[in-house]
Design a protein around this motif. Structure first.
Motif: not given
Ligand SMILES: [Zn+2]
Length: 324
Positions: A18-26, A68-79, A115-121
């Motif tokens: 979290a401190d390293a912002d590891l899952y932030k998608v740019t 594998r080098g993809f630019d991954v968007l892995h979001p989460m949300g709620w229905d 520990g799921f890799s979501y970008d919470w933003d």
């Protein structure tokens, strides 16, 4: 011997990630894109093992793609929109918003523990006006194009949940959620004219490579487009004689895909919902039998009625039709 202590190791590393912002998608246009979306859970409480399994599979795919080098968007949300939240809030003597956001916080904390890799933003919450304004915007665009209309029609109504149910949500006359008895009720509702797209939807089924034939057939049946003709039958009077000058009430129009086989017609079946059905048998010896079939049919869902394995049944009305 060194032991694996999850309560010590996992929070430490999760904090480091979290401190390293590891899952932030740019966005990085130089990399191939990959969008990994499992599904948005309904915030009815904390997550359960079914969620853990489902989101772990997605997380593995997201992490693997990233490595594998993809630019991954892995979001989460709620229905998180609608009547189930209101019903739960009534049950728990809480405000729907309070109840819903509390559960979202609980689930979010559990996802983080996993520990799921979501970008919470990149979180989407369906009950947030910032989200559902887009649903409203799309509705207005469809309204402007004449694709929305209001009609009065019978629906499955659960008096307990105070909600309309889809045919698939009614099993043996019971609500799938509360198992209460479902009734038919006439309600004014909004309809989207997807029939305008029936042909286009059918044509494009061919573009679905790798889909099982069975699923494609189900989709085609769902779209329900077929070509045929409307044929008008004339209703005979109680004396069995065709009226010399039939009025509108004496005519019943049916749709058939095979008008060429009409000569083989040996009986005429009316749906239990047919308007004026009870008038046909009022005061006759057939009234009780027909009433029983109508009442029985009201307790069976449309899906079950359409299933081929149901035994055919009905009652004679005492009336005849003229085959045109
Ligand atoms: Zn119900």
């Amino acid at each position: 011997m060194k032991q694996y202590n999850p309560h010590e190791i996992e929070p430490r590393w999760q904090k480091a990630w979290a401190d390293a912002d590891l899952y932030k998608v740019t966005e990085d246009a130089s990399k191939p894109k990959r969008y990994v979306l499992e599904m948005f859970p309904y915030p009815s409480g904390d997550i359960h093992m079914g969620h853990v399994r489902n989101y772990t599979i997605g997380d593995v795919i997201a992490r693997y793609s990233k490595m594998r080098g993809f630019d991954v968007l892995h979001p989460m949300g709620w229905d998180a929109f609608g009547l189930p939240a209101e019903n739960a809030a009534i049950k728990h003597h809480s405000h729907p918003a309070k109840w819903t956001y509390q559960n979202i916080d609980t689930q979010k904390a559990s996802f983080k523990r996993m520990g799921f890799s979501y970008d919470w933003d990149r979180t989407v919450v369906a009950c947030d006006p910032e989200y559902y304004r887009w649903g409203q915007w799309i509705f207005l665009k469809m309204w402007e194009k004449g694709l929305v209309e209001r009609r009065n029609s019978p629906v499955n109504w659960c008096p307990n949940c105070q909600t309309v149910l889809a045919n698939e949500q009614v099993t043996e006359g019971e609500c799938w959620r509360c198992h209460g008895a479902v009734e038919k009720r006439d309600l004014t509702q909004w309809y989207l004219k997807i029939t305008d797209y029936a042909q286009e939807l059918l044509d494009d089924l061919d573009q679905l490579d790798g889909w099982p034939e069975r699923v494609k057939q189900m989709q085609a049946n769902w779209i329900g487009r077929s070509e045929g003709a409307e044929v008008t039958f004339t209703l005979c009077g109680p004396d069995g004689e065709a009226p010399a000058e039939p009025t509108e009430d004496d005519l019943i129009t049916v749709f058939t895909t095979r008008p060429d086989t009409l000569f083989g017609c040996s009986f005429f079946l009316l749906a239990p919902e047919y308007k004026g059905l009870m008038d046909l048998v009022a005061g006759t010896e057939y009234e009780a039998g027909v009433r029983e079939v109508v009442e029985q049919a009201a307790k069976v869902s449309a899906v079950e009625r359409a299933q081929g394995d149901r035994e055919k049944h009905g009652a004679f009305t005492g009336r005849y039709m003229v085959n045109p």
